[in-house]
Design an enzyme around this catalytic site. Sequence first.
Site, PDB file in Angstrom:
ATOM      1  N   ARG A  34       0.816  -1.222   0.000  1.00  0.00           N
ATOM      2  CA  ARG A  34       0.000   0.000   0.000  1.00  0.00           C
ATOM      3  C   ARG A  34       0.850   1.273   0.000  1.00  0.00           C
ATOM      4  O   ARG A  34       0.429   2.299   0.526  1.00  0.00           O
ATOM      5  CB  ARG A  34      -0.971   0.033   1.193  1.00  0.00           C
ATOM      6  CG  ARG A  34      -2.016  -1.067   1.161  1.00  0.00           C
ATOM      7  CD  ARG A  34      -3.290  -0.683   1.910  1.00  0.00           C
ATOM      8  NE  ARG A  34      -4.150  -1.843   2.004  1.00  0.00           N
ATOM      9  CZ  ARG A  34      -4.523  -2.415   3.149  1.00  0.00           C
ATOM     10  NH1 ARG A  34      -4.132  -1.928   4.292  1.00  0.00           N
ATOM     11  NH2 ARG A  34      -5.301  -3.469   3.148  1.00  0.00           N
ATOM     12  N   ARG A  38      -3.334   6.177   1.150  1.00  0.00           N
ATOM     13  CA  ARG A  38      -3.980   7.332   1.782  1.00  0.00           C
ATOM     14  C   ARG A  38      -3.079   8.143   2.696  1.00  0.00           C
ATOM     15  O   ARG A  38      -3.430   9.256   3.075  1.00  0.00           O
ATOM     16  CB  ARG A  38      -5.212   6.851   2.564  1.00  0.00           C
ATOM     17  CG  ARG A  38      -6.357   6.439   1.659  1.00  0.00           C
ATOM     18  CD  ARG A  38      -7.562   5.997   2.455  1.00  0.00           C
ATOM     19  NE  ARG A  38      -7.347   4.690   3.083  1.00  0.00           N
ATOM     20  CZ  ARG A  38      -8.149   4.174   4.013  1.00  0.00           C
ATOM     21  NH1 ARG A  38      -9.194   4.853   4.444  1.00  0.00           N
ATOM     22  NH2 ARG A  38      -7.899   2.982   4.516  1.00  0.00           N
ATOM     23  N   ARG A  47      -7.821  11.260  -5.067  1.00  0.00           N
ATOM     24  CA  ARG A  47      -9.062  10.623  -4.597  1.00  0.00           C
ATOM     25  C   ARG A  47     -10.177  11.630  -4.337  1.00  0.00           C
ATOM     26  O   ARG A  47     -11.365  11.290  -4.416  1.00  0.00           O
ATOM     27  CB  ARG A  47      -8.782   9.804  -3.333  1.00  0.00           C
ATOM     28  CG  ARG A  47      -8.167   8.465  -3.616  1.00  0.00           C
ATOM     29  CD  ARG A  47      -9.140   7.460  -4.215  1.00  0.00           C
ATOM     30  NE  ARG A  47     -10.009   6.897  -3.196  1.00  0.00           N
ATOM     31  CZ  ARG A  47     -11.284   7.161  -3.070  1.00  0.00           C
ATOM     32  NH1 ARG A  47     -11.891   7.993  -3.898  1.00  0.00           N
ATOM     33  NH2 ARG A  47     -12.010   6.614  -2.111  1.00  0.00           N
ATOM     34  N   TYR A 161     -14.712 -12.347   0.499  1.00  0.00           N
ATOM     35  CA  TYR A 161     -15.375 -11.060   0.228  1.00  0.00           C
ATOM     36  C   TYR A 161     -16.688 -11.270  -0.521  1.00  0.00           C
ATOM     37  O   TYR A 161     -17.688 -10.605  -0.256  1.00  0.00           O
ATOM     38  CB  TYR A 161     -14.459 -10.157  -0.612  1.00  0.00           C
ATOM     39  CG  TYR A 161     -13.458  -9.372   0.192  1.00  0.00           C
ATOM     40  CD1 TYR A 161     -13.823  -8.186   0.829  1.00  0.00           C
ATOM     41  CD2 TYR A 161     -12.134  -9.803   0.325  1.00  0.00           C
ATOM     42  CE1 TYR A 161     -12.904  -7.445   1.569  1.00  0.00           C
ATOM     43  CE2 TYR A 161     -11.209  -9.068   1.060  1.00  0.00           C
ATOM     44  CZ  TYR A 161     -11.597  -7.891   1.675  1.00  0.00           C
ATOM     45  OH  TYR A 161     -10.687  -7.168   2.408  1.00  0.00           O
TER      46      TYR A 161
END
Length: 358
Positions: A34, A38, A47, A161
């Site tokens: 990652r 963010r 984003r 998921y």
Amino acid sequence: MDFSNKKFPLLKNDRLLRAASGQEIDKVPVWVMRQAGRYLPEFQEVRAKHDFFTVCRTPELACEVTLQPLRRFEHLDASIIFSDILVIPQALGMTVEMHPGQGPVFPNPLQDVSEINNLKEEGAVSRLSYVGDAITLTRHKIEGKVPLIGFTGAPFTLMGYMIEGGGSKTMSKTKDWLEKYPKDVHRLLALLTRVIINYLVMQVESGAQLLQVFESSADHLTREQFIEFSAPYLKDISSGVKNILNEKKIDQVPMTVFAKGGGHSLDVQADLGYETIGLDWTVDPIEARKIVGENITLQGNLDPQDLYKTPDEIKTLTIDMVKKFGKHRYIANLGHGITPQTPIESMTVFTESVHEAV
């Protein structure tokens, strides 16, 4: 951009690939799961203007966020294409939405085994061509600075998921399926495996130089369940990708398996045909090396929470970690993805410290 142009710039930094194949290296290679994410303000800016899956599906945007960490952190030895493991369920016809503060949500998860028949396996990989285009574009834009990693979710993790309808702390519905419908579960896992193999081959054809398979939900499986519901499919993926690349006369690329919470099955993972095994932060590097032997590369495994400590503490922890793993057949990383509030300075200190350590 001509996405058919596969004449890529020459690779200048091959530390990652050398470590994955057991060759000598000058410094331990480092990248972070990652790393395009963010915690970076420039990622937040992208984003703010674009939906998460729009970024994934737009090669120019996926390329831009893939390159962002490389501009900031000069010590990074790899990039990983910006995408998501849940693009595969989308390509199979399921709706996946990214909800702020909640993560991925499936409005219509699989509720009955008969719904497996509704999944659109045919053409699934062609519906993921945007990932290939993003990889090709990024290989050109990266200008050979570092290798580019492609990836996928593993079958069990994706199935979880698809059944739970999103992330789950208990995986209770999935575990119910394992108990009640094992034949159907294996049918679904086999379907996902077939799609994954072709998806990864497409990524290599597009320019991916290393592949990582994320079994992010292995922590929900006992050792026995891992052996039954995860390992056979992980093995099929590594052998399937290698066989097709051979048939197509395409150079092999190293493959990494990362089974988060799979520390109970490292001996099993060592027999799955992957060049590298990723370790989460709960696994002791010295014990892991004893179990997997000398001919497999290990990757990991600093606790992502350690990046909230002081720079001096991060440096000490990182250098200690590298010493435990040793320089040979080792790729430094975190034991899971970097978290959104991580201070940027922590990432700088972590990557610098890996290169300082011997």
